[in-house]
Design a protein around this motif. Sequence first.
Motif, PDB file in Angstrom:
ATOM      1  N   MET A 161     -18.139  -8.010  -2.174  1.00  0.00           N
ATOM      2  CA  MET A 161     -16.982  -7.181  -1.894  1.00  0.00           C
ATOM      3  C   MET A 161     -15.877  -8.091  -1.344  1.00  0.00           C
ATOM      4  O   MET A 161     -16.111  -8.906  -0.471  1.00  0.00           O
ATOM      5  CB  MET A 161     -17.357  -6.095  -0.872  1.00  0.00           C
ATOM      6  N   SER A 162     -14.668  -7.927  -1.842  1.00  0.00           N
ATOM      7  CA  SER A 162     -13.561  -8.768  -1.394  1.00  0.00           C
ATOM      8  C   SER A 162     -13.148  -8.411   0.028  1.00  0.00           C
ATOM      9  O   SER A 162     -13.445  -7.322   0.525  1.00  0.00           O
ATOM     10  CB  SER A 162     -12.371  -8.613  -2.337  1.00  0.00           C
ATOM     11  N   GLN A 163     -12.457  -9.342   0.662  1.00  0.00           N
ATOM     12  CA  GLN A 163     -11.999  -9.103   2.033  1.00  0.00           C
ATOM     13  C   GLN A 163     -11.044  -7.922   2.092  1.00  0.00           C
ATOM     14  O   GLN A 163     -11.062  -7.159   3.065  1.00  0.00           O
ATOM     15  CB  GLN A 163     -11.337 -10.354   2.597  1.00  0.00           C
ATOM     16  N   THR A 164     -10.206  -7.766   1.074  1.00  0.00           N
ATOM     17  CA  THR A 164      -9.261  -6.646   1.051  1.00  0.00           C
ATOM     18  C   THR A 164     -10.012  -5.321   1.007  1.00  0.00           C
ATOM     19  O   THR A 164      -9.700  -4.395   1.755  1.00  0.00           O
ATOM     20  CB  THR A 164      -8.308  -6.758  -0.167  1.00  0.00           C
ATOM     21  N   ILE A 165     -11.008  -5.235   0.142  1.00  0.00           N
ATOM     22  CA  ILE A 165     -11.784  -3.998   0.027  1.00  0.00           C
ATOM     23  C   ILE A 165     -12.559  -3.741   1.316  1.00  0.00           C
ATOM     24  O   ILE A 165     -12.632  -2.606   1.781  1.00  0.00           O
ATOM     25  CB  ILE A 165     -12.718  -4.046  -1.204  1.00  0.00           C
ATOM     26  N   GLU A 166     -13.127  -4.783   1.894  1.00  0.00           N
ATOM     27  CA  GLU A 166     -13.842  -4.628   3.166  1.00  0.00           C
ATOM     28  C   GLU A 166     -12.904  -4.135   4.261  1.00  0.00           C
ATOM     29  O   GLU A 166     -13.259  -3.262   5.049  1.00  0.00           O
ATOM     30  CB  GLU A 166     -14.478  -5.955   3.590  1.00  0.00           C
ATOM     31  N   LYS A 167     -11.701  -4.679   4.313  1.00  0.00           N
ATOM     32  CA  LYS A 167     -10.719  -4.283   5.332  1.00  0.00           C
ATOM     33  C   LYS A 167     -10.293  -2.830   5.106  1.00  0.00           C
ATOM     34  O   LYS A 167     -10.187  -2.050   6.057  1.00  0.00           O
ATOM     35  CB  LYS A 167      -9.499  -5.215   5.305  1.00  0.00           C
ATOM     36  N   GLN A 168     -10.076  -2.458   3.866  1.00  0.00           N
ATOM     37  CA  GLN A 168      -9.709  -1.069   3.564  1.00  0.00           C
ATOM     38  C   GLN A 168     -10.833  -0.122   3.972  1.00  0.00           C
ATOM     39  O   GLN A 168     -10.568   0.944   4.532  1.00  0.00           O
ATOM     40  CB  GLN A 168      -9.373  -0.907   2.078  1.00  0.00           C
ATOM     41  N   GLN A 169     -12.068  -0.500   3.721  1.00  0.00           N
ATOM     42  CA  GLN A 169     -13.195   0.354   4.117  1.00  0.00           C
ATOM     43  C   GLN A 169     -13.278   0.451   5.630  1.00  0.00           C
ATOM     44  O   GLN A 169     -13.542   1.525   6.176  1.00  0.00           O
ATOM     45  CB  GLN A 169     -14.512  -0.176   3.539  1.00  0.00           C
ATOM     46  N   GLN A 170     -13.040  -0.645   6.316  1.00  0.00           N
ATOM     47  CA  GLN A 170     -13.020  -0.644   7.781  1.00  0.00           C
ATOM     48  C   GLN A 170     -11.951   0.322   8.296  1.00  0.00           C
ATOM     49  O   GLN A 170     -12.187   1.094   9.229  1.00  0.00           O
ATOM     50  CB  GLN A 170     -12.740  -2.067   8.275  1.00  0.00           C
ATOM     51  N   ILE A 171     -10.799   0.305   7.664  1.00  0.00           N
ATOM     52  CA  ILE A 171      -9.703   1.197   8.054  1.00  0.00           C
ATOM     53  C   ILE A 171     -10.082   2.650   7.782  1.00  0.00           C
ATOM     54  O   ILE A 171      -9.874   3.526   8.629  1.00  0.00           O
ATOM     55  CB  ILE A 171      -8.403   0.807   7.320  1.00  0.00           C
ATOM     56  N   LEU A 172     -10.655   2.923   6.621  1.00  0.00           N
ATOM     57  CA  LEU A 172     -11.020   4.303   6.277  1.00  0.00           C
ATOM     58  C   LEU A 172     -12.112   4.830   7.203  1.00  0.00           C
ATOM     59  O   LEU A 172     -12.062   5.989   7.624  1.00  0.00           O
ATOM     60  CB  LEU A 172     -11.466   4.396   4.813  1.00  0.00           C
ATOM     61  N   ASP A 173     -13.088   4.002   7.523  1.00  0.00           N
ATOM     62  CA  ASP A 173     -14.146   4.422   8.446  1.00  0.00           C
ATOM     63  C   ASP A 173     -13.566   4.756   9.818  1.00  0.00           C
ATOM     64  O   ASP A 173     -13.916   5.771  10.429  1.00  0.00           O
ATOM     65  CB  ASP A 173     -15.215   3.335   8.584  1.00  0.00           C
ATOM     66  N   ALA A 174     -12.670   3.909  10.290  1.00  0.00           N
ATOM     67  CA  ALA A 174     -12.022   4.143  11.590  1.00  0.00           C
ATOM     68  C   ALA A 174     -11.140   5.390  11.527  1.00  0.00           C
ATOM     69  O   ALA A 174     -11.123   6.206  12.459  1.00  0.00           O
ATOM     70  CB  ALA A 174     -11.202   2.924  11.998  1.00  0.00           C
ATOM     71  N   ALA A 175     -10.404   5.539  10.431  1.00  0.00           N
ATOM     72  CA  ALA A 175      -9.503   6.689  10.284  1.00  0.00           C
ATOM     73  C   ALA A 175     -10.276   8.004  10.297  1.00  0.00           C
ATOM     74  O   ALA A 175      -9.824   8.984  10.902  1.00  0.00           O
ATOM     75  CB  ALA A 175      -8.690   6.564   8.995  1.00  0.00           C
ATOM     76  N   LEU A 176     -11.438   8.035   9.655  1.00  0.00           N
ATOM     77  CA  LEU A 176     -12.253   9.251   9.662  1.00  0.00           C
ATOM     78  C   LEU A 176     -12.588   9.647  11.093  1.00  0.00           C
ATOM     79  O   LEU A 176     -12.476  10.821  11.474  1.00  0.00           O
ATOM     80  CB  LEU A 176     -13.525   9.062   8.839  1.00  0.00           C
ATOM     81  N   GLN A 177     -12.978   8.678  11.889  1.00  0.00           N
ATOM     82  CA  GLN A 177     -13.307   8.972  13.287  1.00  0.00           C
ATOM     83  C   GLN A 177     -12.085   9.457  14.059  1.00  0.00           C
ATOM     84  O   GLN A 177     -12.181  10.398  14.851  1.00  0.00           O
ATOM     85  CB  GLN A 177     -13.897   7.727  13.954  1.00  0.00           C
ATOM     86  N   VAL A 178     -10.941   8.840  13.821  1.00  0.00           N
ATOM     87  CA  VAL A 178      -9.727   9.220  14.546  1.00  0.00           C
ATOM     88  C   VAL A 178      -9.263  10.608  14.118  1.00  0.00           C
ATOM     89  O   VAL A 178      -8.930  11.452  14.956  1.00  0.00           O
ATOM     90  CB  VAL A 178      -8.605   8.166  14.350  1.00  0.00           C
ATOM     91  N   PHE A 179      -9.226  10.863  12.819  1.00  0.00           N
ATOM     92  CA  PHE A 179      -8.833  12.195  12.342  1.00  0.00           C
ATOM     93  C   PHE A 179      -9.787  13.251  12.894  1.00  0.00           C
ATOM     94  O   PHE A 179      -9.363  14.332  13.290  1.00  0.00           O
ATOM     95  CB  PHE A 179      -8.819  12.259  10.808  1.00  0.00           C
ATOM     96  N   GLY A 180     -11.064  12.947  12.888  1.00  0.00           N
ATOM     97  CA  GLY A 180     -12.059  13.890  13.387  1.00  0.00           C
ATOM     98  C   GLY A 180     -11.930  14.165  14.871  1.00  0.00           C
ATOM     99  O   GLY A 180     -12.220  15.262  15.338  1.00  0.00           O
ATOM    100  N   ARG A 181     -11.478  13.176  15.604  1.00  0.00           N
ATOM    101  CA  ARG A 181     -11.367  13.331  17.061  1.00  0.00           C
ATOM    102  C   ARG A 181     -10.053  13.994  17.481  1.00  0.00           C
ATOM    103  O   ARG A 181     -10.028  14.778  18.426  1.00  0.00           O
ATOM    104  CB  ARG A 181     -11.489  11.969  17.726  1.00  0.00           C
TER     105      ARG A 181
END
Length: 189
Positions: free
Chosen positions: A1-21
């Motif tokens: 997995m490229s660094q860009t895709i990994e970073k985007q996934q990191q952002i999406l995972d974090a965003a899910l938690q923030v939106f949920g909270r």
Amino acid sequence: MSQTIEKQQQILDAALQVFGRYGFRRTSMELIAQAAGVSRPALYKHYTGKEEIFRAVAEQAIDRLVGQAAEIGREDGDVADRVFRALNLKLEFVTGSVEAGFRGEMLAEVSVLAPDLTRSFKDRHAAVITSVLLAAGDELPGLGTVLSAHDAAELLLAALTGISQQEDEVHVLRTRLRQLVDITVRSLT
């Protein structure tokens, strides 16, 4: 997995938690950046705004849930159990990722910001439930006379949306869903 895709996934995972909270309205790009461990400028390199992030989070969740529901639908076993487990995926996702006070808001925001995703999820999830019911065949002699498989799937999904917006304990919501599935399947036998 490229660094860009990994970073985007990191952002999406974090965003899910923030939106949920915090819900959609109270979530900011700053909160998402902090949760993802990136700067705001770095966040903007990947996404234009929180609406785009929200849409990406929703799209990813929908694809995962429909894929898992389809796997459950192909399993052997009791039809009511498979229908319940395929529907329960959405309930578990919503209750596990969105705080009770924001469930209604989050579902409403998805409908407003990404109505195409809402429609796609409903159609794809209904197709899975419909196929589970149709595959049951002789087990459900009332299918088609009492209720079509598609109508039963649509009814169950509409009720699930209402159940998942409630602020009750998760075990209560799960019990309500199980009762609904049992009543529906029993009416078709």
